[in-house]
Design an enzyme around this catalytic site. Structure first.
Site: not given
Ligand SMILES: *Cc1c(COP(=O)(O)O)cnc(C)c1O
Length: 395
Positions: A59, A112, A184, A209
């Site tokens: 961790r 998001y 982000d 992603k």
């Molecule tokens: C999917 C997504 C998130 C959240 O990510 P997870 O891996 O599903 O927790 C945050 N920001 C954007 C732009 C996303 O597409």
């Protein structure tokens, strides 16, 4: 290899790893271990006191995870990085590290869905407020920033309308106040956009992603200045505990090697599909970075993005039912949230990713009931086009 900076494609494969330190293993080994043994009681004491480098407990750090973190820091051109169990674990660790009761977060006009959720939670439980701003000029930013604003949080392109935020403009306004800008960068990946090189401070990814690219991992990444990363590592990551598993880090290292070639194909396919969709009589509006009616957006794209990306949003002429009927007629394209996978995915933001956002806010973000978001995959673009075409014919 040491100290020489290679090009992005090369760093995506090599950076952060030296095979000579791992029995010559070409591929980074998977350290699937929860804890690490100390040679002596005194060594354990030194490690806990921070007087000696080395691993303690997964961790607090893990060798496989560390390779991923170092590689991501290099690719985003930041000083250091941390990996998390999900994008949301990364978002919440950053926001809770940057705020306390009474503070204010200024956000881009759309975020998001679950980021919207954590903002609500912070407000309800800890009185940490937030506002949304279009951030289209310095005057607007100065008006929307408050004396208690402690960070700016943006997404660009904004999900799902693909509106762009000018990173340099926001960074400039933030510098004057001495507050950090968090971006982000999930939709772009560092291959298409590196916010730190435009003056922003902290980059977040849902590594689920494009970073992963194969739809088999949920993970998050934060990149930023070393002192900030160290602080998060020792507080909101360590004590809240949203850490990544070594195996998932290992899969992400594998995915990263092909990030540039995958992104090129995603972008190429998307460009071709935009051409097809734009002229289709059953498509009402099409959103794609650099392809918008907003001239400013096209300029912003030229400035900060290598290519427009692999995501296309469009609204179908008709009603919510028409949009759903269209989705149900698709054969190759899969109905699923998430993005950046080899498979082309389609989702309906109003009832899926943004269902948690109240209708009024959703409309302000431009999320109509007929809007769909397509994550263009790596299939032959003609096959994707033909699937869209046959489903459009049926509505
Ligand atoms: C999917 C997504 C998130 C959240 O990510 P997870 O891996 O599903 O927790 C945050 N920001 C954007 C732009 C996303 O597409």
């Amino acid at each position: 290899m040491d100290n020489k900076n290679f090009r992005f494609e090369t760093e995506a494969i090599h950076s952060g790893y030296r095979s000579g330190e791992h029995q010559g293993s070409l591929v980074p080994p998977l350290y699937q271990s929860s804890t690490f043994t100390f040679a002596s009681a005194e060594q354990g004491e030194r490690r806990f006191a921070g007087q000696e480098e080395g691993f303690i407990y997964s961790r607090l750090g893990n060798p496989t995870v560390k390779i991923l973190e170092d590689r991501m820091a290099t690719l985003e051109q930041g000083e250091a990085a941390l990996a998390f169990s999900s994008g949301m674990a990364a978002v919440s660790a950053v926001l809770t590290a940057l705020t306390k009761t009474g503070d204010h977060i200024l956000c881009s006009q759309g975020v998001y869905g679950c980021t919207f959720g954590i903002l609500q939670l912070l407000k309800g439980k800890y009185n940490i407020e937030h506002d949304f701003s279009a951030m289209t000029s310095l005057e607007m930013l100065e008006k929307d920033l408050r004396p208690n604003t402690t960070c700016i949080y943006i997404e660009t392109p904004i999900n799902p309308t693909m509106k762009l935020v000018d990173l340099e403009l926001v960074a400039h306004a933030a510098k004057q106040r001495g507050i950090p800008v968090v971006v982000d960068n999930t939709f772009c990946s560092p291959y298409l956009q590196t916010p730190i090189t435009h003056g922003c401070d902290i980059v977040i990814h849902s590594a689920t992603k494009y970073i992963c690219g194969h739809g088999d991992v949920i993970a998050g990444i934060v990149v930023g200045p070393s002192d900030f990363i160290r602080r998060v590592s020792k507080t909101t990551q360590k004590d809240i505990g949203g850490i990544i598993s070594p195996f998932d880090a290992w899969l992400l290292l594998r995915g990263l090697k092909t990030l540039p070639v995958r992104m090129d194909r995603h972008c190429e396919n998307a460009n071709k599909l935009v051409e097809f969709l734009r002229n289709h009589p059953k498509i009402e509006i099409l959103y794609f970075p650099g392809n918008s009616d907003h001239i400013e957006d096209n300029e912003i794209m030229q400035k900060q993005m290598k290519k427009p990306g692999g995501l296309i949003s469009f609204s179908i002429k008709g009603t919510k039912q028409t949009a759903q009927l269209f989705m149900n007629h698709l054969k190759l394209i899969k109905i699923a949230v998430s993005l950046g996978d080899a498979e082309t995915l389609i989702q309906h933001p109003a009832t899926m990713t943004h269902a948690v956002v109240p209708e009024e806010d959703r409309r302000k973000m431009g999320i109509e009931d007929t809007l769909l978001r397509l994550s263009v995959g790596l299939e032959a673009w003609e096959d994707i086009k033909e699937d869209l075409e046959q489903a459009l014919e049926k509505i």
